[in-house]
Design an enzyme around this catalytic site. Sequence first.
Site, PDB file in Angstrom:
ATOM      1  CB  SER A 158      -0.860  -0.296   1.316  1.00 35.99           C
ATOM      2  OG  SER A 158      -1.383   1.304   1.396  1.00 35.99           O
ATOM      3  CE  LYS A 191      -7.782  -3.256  -3.266  1.00 40.05           C
ATOM      4  NZ  LYS A 191      -8.195  -1.990  -2.745  1.00 40.05           N
ATOM      5  CG  HIS A 208     -10.887   0.538   0.221  1.00 43.66           C
ATOM      6  ND1 HIS A 208     -10.500   1.137  -0.599  1.00 43.66           N
ATOM      7  CD2 HIS A 208     -10.103   0.437   1.357  1.00 43.66           C
ATOM      8  CE1 HIS A 208      -9.420   1.654  -0.243  1.00 43.66           C
ATOM      9  NE2 HIS A 208      -8.963   1.444   0.936  1.00 43.66           N
ATOM     10  CB  THR A 231      -6.987   2.161  -4.786  1.00 40.37           C
ATOM     11  OG1 THR A 231      -6.048   1.125  -4.555  1.00 40.37           O
ATOM     12  CG2 THR A 231      -8.274   1.822  -3.989  1.00 40.37           C
ATOM     13  CE1 TYR A 248      -6.188   4.797  -1.941  1.00 38.62           C
ATOM     14  CE2 TYR A 248      -4.735   4.424  -0.347  1.00 38.62           C
ATOM     15  CZ  TYR A 248      -5.954   4.034  -0.814  1.00 38.62           C
ATOM     16  OH  TYR A 248      -6.667   3.164  -0.178  1.00 38.62           O
TER      17      TYR A 248
HETATM   18  C1  GLV Z   1      -6.752   2.320   3.647  1.00 40.26           C
HETATM   19  O1  GLV Z   1      -6.845   2.202   2.466  1.00 40.26           O
HETATM   20  C2  GLV Z   1      -7.714   1.970   4.689  1.00 40.26           C
HETATM   21  O2  GLV Z   1      -8.827   1.370   4.032  1.00 40.26           O
HETATM   22  O3  GLV Z   1      -7.746   2.047   5.665  1.00 40.26           O
END
Ligand code: GLV
Length: 408
Positions: A124, A270, A294, A173, A147
């Site tokens: 991530s 995603k 998510h 994402t 991100y």
């Molecule tokens: C980060 O992507 C979360 O869902 O905390």
Amino acid sequence: MIREMTNAESGRLKAVDMSRIVNVEDLRRAARRRLPRSVFDYIDGGADGEVTLRENVRAFQDVAFRPRCAVETPPPDLRTTVIGTPISMPVIFAPVGSSRMFWPRGEEAAAATAGAAGTIYSLSTLSGCRLEDVKKATSGPAWYQLYLCGGRDVASATLQRARDAGYSALILTIDTAVAGMRERDLRNGSKQLLTRKLGPMLPYVWQFAARPSWLAGFLRDGGLMKFPNVMLPDGPMLYADVSLALEQSTVTWRDLRWIREIWTGPVVIKGVHTAEDARRALDEGANAICVSNHGGRQLDGVHATIRVLPEIVDAVGGRVEVLLDGGVRRGGDVVKALCLGARAVLIGRAYAYGLAAAGGPGVARAVDILRSDIVRTLKLLGCASVRELNGSLVDAPRDWMPRSLTSA
Ligand code: GLV
């Protein structure tokens, strides 16, 4: 009896008795015993009423198997490929933010275990370890999840680093226009704790006193609350700044165009919830699609991912591979997703609970549980390989099916 130390460095912490860990829920309970409440709830919680969070798990129960019995079943072959990368089983590690809060150098521990298990680790953007260190920690392939925190220049610099470090695919994402409303975080004082100011923190610090072994590990690891892969002009982004940064850097389809110029490898989109977005992702040049909400952490009240998988697989029509995450807690869930057209699944909480409970050995236990579940399920279905899985081996509710399949 197999006993794994929860912290090999100190030897002072209580061991998790792995022989008592039978399923992912056991790892979840072990994680809850070790973590302060705010950290456990960060992993465990979802958005708003957590309807989608629960539904992701529950909806797998709406799919029933239709086995072929009395056939020979040699040890099943779990190997597959995802966008050309061979993996030992159809399970990939999803990007999970802030894993360094769960266990010292958490992203490196998880990546090392994914590599040892022969699968892909996804890192991530919101991770506590440097992306170069995480790539070095794994003997397997790694993907980088992006991100746009900090804007285009910051993201471009990170993408160059990810490419140089050897990340082989990018996950973009698309479901985080703002951070989801995590009610547990509000109740636990997560925002106040991130200020690191005694006054606002005071009503909430009891939770750390109640978990001294976690606290000792966290402090020994540097007590870091920064994201070293989001390098802003004045240094790494702080945990406290995430919500605002996400809101200021919404990903749009337009971004895919400049990202494509910098990142020449495959891009996995995603956060696809619908056939419409799946078609859009294809039009914009996605190399794979990940059906994901998510983990129920963003827009609450959307369908479970397994529920929308058939319509998305139908819309994609075999042009790219379709992955799925959300609610996978057992190997049987993995097999159901493959029967309904997923190439592989991503696991998030299933391994994060293991990481939080016992570090690398806890992650390895999660993988072993899923692997032996998949082997057993394939044998009971009468299948010799994951390649044999298809829609005739499951029944799913008729209204999940795309119209093209139900009108016949
Ligand atoms: C980060 O992507 C979360 O869902 O905390």
